[in-house]
Design a protein around this motif. Structure first.
Motif, PDB file in Angstrom:
ATOM      1  N   PHE A 448      -2.417  -9.669   5.466  1.00 57.25           N
ATOM      2  CA  PHE A 448      -2.390  -8.692   4.372  1.00 57.25           C
ATOM      3  C   PHE A 448      -1.933  -9.315   3.037  1.00 57.25           C
ATOM      4  O   PHE A 448      -1.644  -8.589   2.090  1.00 57.25           O
ATOM      5  N   ASP A 450      -3.462 -10.670   0.700  1.00 57.98           N
ATOM      6  CA  ASP A 450      -4.262 -10.347  -0.491  1.00 57.98           C
ATOM      7  C   ASP A 450      -4.127  -8.881  -0.920  1.00 57.98           C
ATOM      8  O   ASP A 450      -4.692  -8.479  -1.932  1.00 57.98           O
ATOM      9  N   CYS A 451      -3.364  -8.091  -0.205  1.00 54.22           N
ATOM     10  CA  CYS A 451      -3.136  -6.703  -0.647  1.00 54.22           C
ATOM     11  C   CYS A 451      -2.419  -6.692  -1.994  1.00 54.22           C
ATOM     12  O   CYS A 451      -2.447  -5.687  -2.690  1.00 54.22           O
ATOM     13  N   CYS A 454      -4.684  -5.695  -4.629  1.00 54.60           N
ATOM     14  CA  CYS A 454      -5.579  -4.568  -4.316  1.00 54.60           C
ATOM     15  C   CYS A 454      -5.034  -3.272  -4.902  1.00 54.60           C
ATOM     16  O   CYS A 454      -3.917  -2.861  -4.581  1.00 54.60           O
ATOM     17  N   ALA A 456      -5.636  -0.363  -4.131  1.00 55.50           N
ATOM     18  CA  ALA A 456      -5.440   0.725  -3.159  1.00 55.50           C
ATOM     19  C   ALA A 456      -4.132   0.582  -2.374  1.00 55.50           C
ATOM     20  O   ALA A 456      -3.819   1.418  -1.517  1.00 55.50           O
ATOM     21  N   LEU A 457      -3.391  -0.465  -2.709  1.00 53.18           N
ATOM     22  CA  LEU A 457      -2.186  -0.824  -1.954  1.00 53.18           C
ATOM     23  C   LEU A 457      -1.301   0.369  -1.545  1.00 53.18           C
ATOM     24  O   LEU A 457      -0.894   0.494  -0.405  1.00 53.18           O
ATOM     25  N   CYS A 460      -3.228   3.144   0.828  1.00 55.96           N
ATOM     26  CA  CYS A 460      -3.977   2.654   1.986  1.00 55.96           C
ATOM     27  C   CYS A 460      -3.169   2.883   3.269  1.00 55.96           C
ATOM     28  O   CYS A 460      -1.981   2.584   3.308  1.00 55.96           O
ATOM     29  N   LYS A 462      -3.307   1.344   6.176  1.00 56.72           N
ATOM     30  CA  LYS A 462      -3.611   0.247   7.094  1.00 56.72           C
ATOM     31  C   LYS A 462      -2.677   0.301   8.300  1.00 56.72           C
ATOM     32  O   LYS A 462      -1.536   0.746   8.193  1.00 56.72           O
ATOM     33  N   LYS A 478     -10.632  -6.338   9.524  1.00 55.24           N
ATOM     34  CA  LYS A 478      -9.798  -6.051   8.351  1.00 55.24           C
ATOM     35  C   LYS A 478     -10.690  -5.901   7.112  1.00 55.24           C
ATOM     36  O   LYS A 478     -10.539  -4.968   6.334  1.00 55.24           O
ATOM     37  N   PHE A 481     -12.420  -2.647   7.324  1.00 56.11           N
ATOM     38  CA  PHE A 481     -11.455  -1.568   7.041  1.00 56.11           C
ATOM     39  C   PHE A 481     -11.212  -1.462   5.534  1.00 56.11           C
ATOM     40  O   PHE A 481     -11.205  -0.368   4.965  1.00 56.11           O
ATOM     41  N   CYS A 482     -11.027  -2.594   4.872  1.00 50.59           N
ATOM     42  CA  CYS A 482     -10.741  -2.589   3.431  1.00 50.59           C
ATOM     43  C   CYS A 482     -11.890  -1.968   2.649  1.00 50.59           C
ATOM     44  O   CYS A 482     -11.674  -1.144   1.765  1.00 50.59           O
ATOM     45  N   SER A 485     -11.928   1.773   3.380  1.00 52.19           N
ATOM     46  CA  SER A 485     -10.717   2.402   2.895  1.00 52.19           C
ATOM     47  C   SER A 485     -10.755   2.582   1.384  1.00 52.19           C
ATOM     48  O   SER A 485     -10.465   3.647   0.855  1.00 52.19           O
ATOM     49  N   LYS A 486     -11.133   1.507   0.695  1.00 49.29           N
ATOM     50  CA  LYS A 486     -11.140   1.566  -0.768  1.00 49.29           C
ATOM     51  C   LYS A 486     -12.173   2.584  -1.255  1.00 49.29           C
ATOM     52  O   LYS A 486     -11.926   3.334  -2.189  1.00 49.29           O
TER      53      LYS A 486
HETATM   54  S1  SF4 Z   1      -7.607  -1.783   1.359  1.00 54.32           S
HETATM   55 FE1  SF4 Z   1      -5.537  -1.747   2.207  1.00 54.32          FE
HETATM   56  S2  SF4 Z   1      -5.491  -3.449   3.691  1.00 54.32           S
HETATM   57 FE2  SF4 Z   1      -7.275  -3.754   2.377  1.00 54.32          FE
HETATM   58  S3  SF4 Z   1      -6.553  -5.158   0.752  1.00 54.32           S
HETATM   59 FE3  SF4 Z   1      -6.332  -3.022   0.003  1.00 54.32          FE
HETATM   60  S4  SF4 Z   1      -4.225  -2.459   0.522  1.00 54.32           S
HETATM   61 FE4  SF4 Z   1      -4.741  -4.254   1.740  1.00 54.32          FE
END
Ligand code: SF4
Ligand code: SF4
Length: 511
Positions: A448, A450-451, A454, A456-457, A460, A462, A478, A481-482, A485-486
């Motif tokens: 994680f 690189d979060c 991001c 969406a930190l 998110c 996760k 992962k 999922f990213c 999720s985003k």
């Molecule tokens: S979507 Fe969530 S898990 Fe993926 S980089 Fe962003 S904060 Fe991290």
């Protein structure tokens, strides 16, 4: 405009504010990660934001450059407004900071893990049996789900169960917050092994008089017709969650016995019996889990739960969701190849009702939509507008051995029931495997890392279960999922703002 803006100096990522832009039909917004705030901004600010540094790096030269670029494109008033906003931010140091957190669990040694694991548990989920008296066609234990065990035959032994209870209770209930300590009996079908539930409860009431423990059982409801079982559940204030999917033509398609016979009638008879036998217990301690699978008859499901007096009080605790579209061979096996698309279409249709109702102040008229979507918007509406800490933990809610502990029928420990016999973190005989838990934290720090860049930190959700293959972290999962999720979070932010534009008090119904 773009050409003019590009004349500005290229910024290094760490100098850029930490934000995400989005637009509704009428307004421009910036989600500011450092404050967790959503800002409605003017067009010049929206346009220029990609080219300006965070407030920490704004200096007179930047302001002059910005002004020069804005003035040919925007009116002097608009340009001045834009500069005022940026200037105010620089002064008040709130929004549009370029700060990025460091992603770290803060756990670097076995000793630290050991120390951390001495307290903080409040929920033990115990797989009292792998057996089940039903064969629901979409069941995660049906052997159709990737990454999950199939139905088994093992029961937990009393010796294993009390070792787990002792281990858990020694580490539970130390929090100052006076969190409740719960033991949740899980399966398979836990009431197939009700004898052990009785022995465990007797053991706890005898040996842990000072602990205020609540009990809960997640059941398919078939065995709730036994009076001795009901008396036991009532006298120990068990919370009972029963799985029912809707009327017979919905429920009995997939929730069937081993011989494929329907199950709803028995479950309903059992609930009617309990409601008559002890109405107060039934209305306060029962909840329903419902799964929706294609082909759909949503209206029938809604009528079933909302027009049936059996559910009048219980439906406040109705938890409904769609079956998972992924990692299952269910759709192929039952030849519902359009199933995933049907789920998406129904989901979109219901979401559109949800959004319309919130936008027009008719939230209370909704039925299933409330259960399906409120949580997501509750999370946005109730988010705390506070600064992002310098160190941000990477593992979301998954902190192995903290808060929640899952013990399987064989006595192995896991961080929750969803990881399902993957990534064991110890067992009842040796306790937590601190080295293994340390490895988990280290893996989280790595995967994680690189979060920190991001946007969406903070929104998110996760968790290890969403990005694992077996008991290993998977970069491919992962990344998938990213992406999803985003996309989902951005849509939710957009819908959230569109709803508020129409009804500024829309979210007061659940904040
Ligand atoms: S979507 Fe969530 S898990 Fe993926 S980089 Fe962003 S904060 Fe991290
Ligand atoms: S009752 Fe639960 S565990 Fe049993 S088959 Fe159905 S979904 Fe699976």
């Amino acid at each position: 405009m773009k050409g003019a803006l590009l004349e500005m100096k290229e910024l290094k990522a760490e100098k850029k504010p930490f934000y995400k832009k989005f637009k509704t039909e009428n307004f421009n917004y910036i989600y500011d990660v450092n404050t967790n705030d959503i800002l409605r901004v003017s067009k010049p600010v929206y346009d220029i934001i990609d080219y300006i540094p965070g407030y920490e790096f704004l200096d007179d030269l930047c302001f002059t450059q910005i002004e020069k670029i804005l003035i040919p494109t925007y009116s002097t008033i608009e340009a001045k407004e834009c500069l005022d906003i940026l200037m105010r931010n620089k002064k008040e140091r709130r929004h549009l900071s370029a700060k990025r957190p460091q992603i770290t669990s803060g756990i670097h040694s076995v000793e630290q893990v050991y120390e951390m694991m001495q307290s903080g548990l409040n929920q033990l989920i115990m797989e009292v049996t792998e057996r089940c008296n039903l064969r629901c066609k979409y069941c995660v234990y049906s052997g159709k789900s990737r990454y999950t065990r199939a139905h088994g035959i093992n029961d937990i032994t009393f010796d294993t169960a009390i070792k787990a209870v002792d281990y858990f209770l020694k580490r539970a209930g130390h929090s100052h917050k006076k969190e409740k300590i719960g033991i949740i009996f899980y399966g398979g079908e836990p009431l197939l092994n009700v004898g052990i539930l009785k022995r465990i409860v007797t053991y706890i009431t005898t040996h842990y008089k000072d602990k205020d423990v609540f009990y809960s059982v997640i059941t398919n409801g078939i065995l709730l017709g036994r009076k001795s079982t009901i008396d036991f559940l009532i006298s120990n204030n068990f919370f009972v969650t029963v799985s029912i999917d809707g009327p017979s033509h919905i429920h009995d398609r997939y929730r069937v016995c081993l011989n494929n016979k329907p199950t709803l009638k028995r479950i309903i008879n059992n609930l009617r019996f309990i409601r008559k036998y002890n109405p107060g217990y039934y209305s306060n301690f029962f909840s329903i889990n419902a799964l929706m699978a294609p082909p759909f008859d949503i209206q029938a499901v809604s009528d079933f739960f909302y027009k049936n007096d059996l559910f009048t009080l219980v439906r406040e605790r109705l938890n409904i969701r769609f079956i998972s579209k992924k990692y299952t061979s269910f759709f192929n096996e039952y030849n519902i190849l359009t199933g995933p698309k049907e789920i998406e279409d129904e989901n979109n249709r219901l979401f559109s009702h949800f959004k319309d109702a919130l936008s027009t102040g008719k939230y209370n008229e909704l039925t299933l939509e409330k259960e399906l979507f409120s949580k997501r918007f509750y999370d946005i509406a109730s988010r705390r507008i506070v600064s992002l800490p310098d160190d941000y933990s990477p593992h979301g809610k998954c902190i192995p051995g903290k808060r929640k502990l899952f013990v399987d029928a064989g006595g192995d420990f896991y961080m929750c029931e969803k990881v399902n016999a993957n990534y064991s973190i110890g067992n009842v005989n040796e306790g937590f495997n601190h080295k293994r838990i340390l490895e988990f934290f280290q893996e989280c720090d790595r995967i994680f890392a690189d979060c920190n860049g991001c946007w969406a930190l903070r929104l998110c959700d996760k968790c290890f279960n969403k990005i694992r293959i077996g008991d290993s972290f998977s970069i491919d999962r992962k990344n998938e999922f990213c992406r999803n999720s985003k996309e989902q979070i951005l849509m939710d932010l957009l819908h959230f703002c569109e709803i508020i534009e129409k009804n500024k008090d829309a979210f007061s119904v659940f904040v």
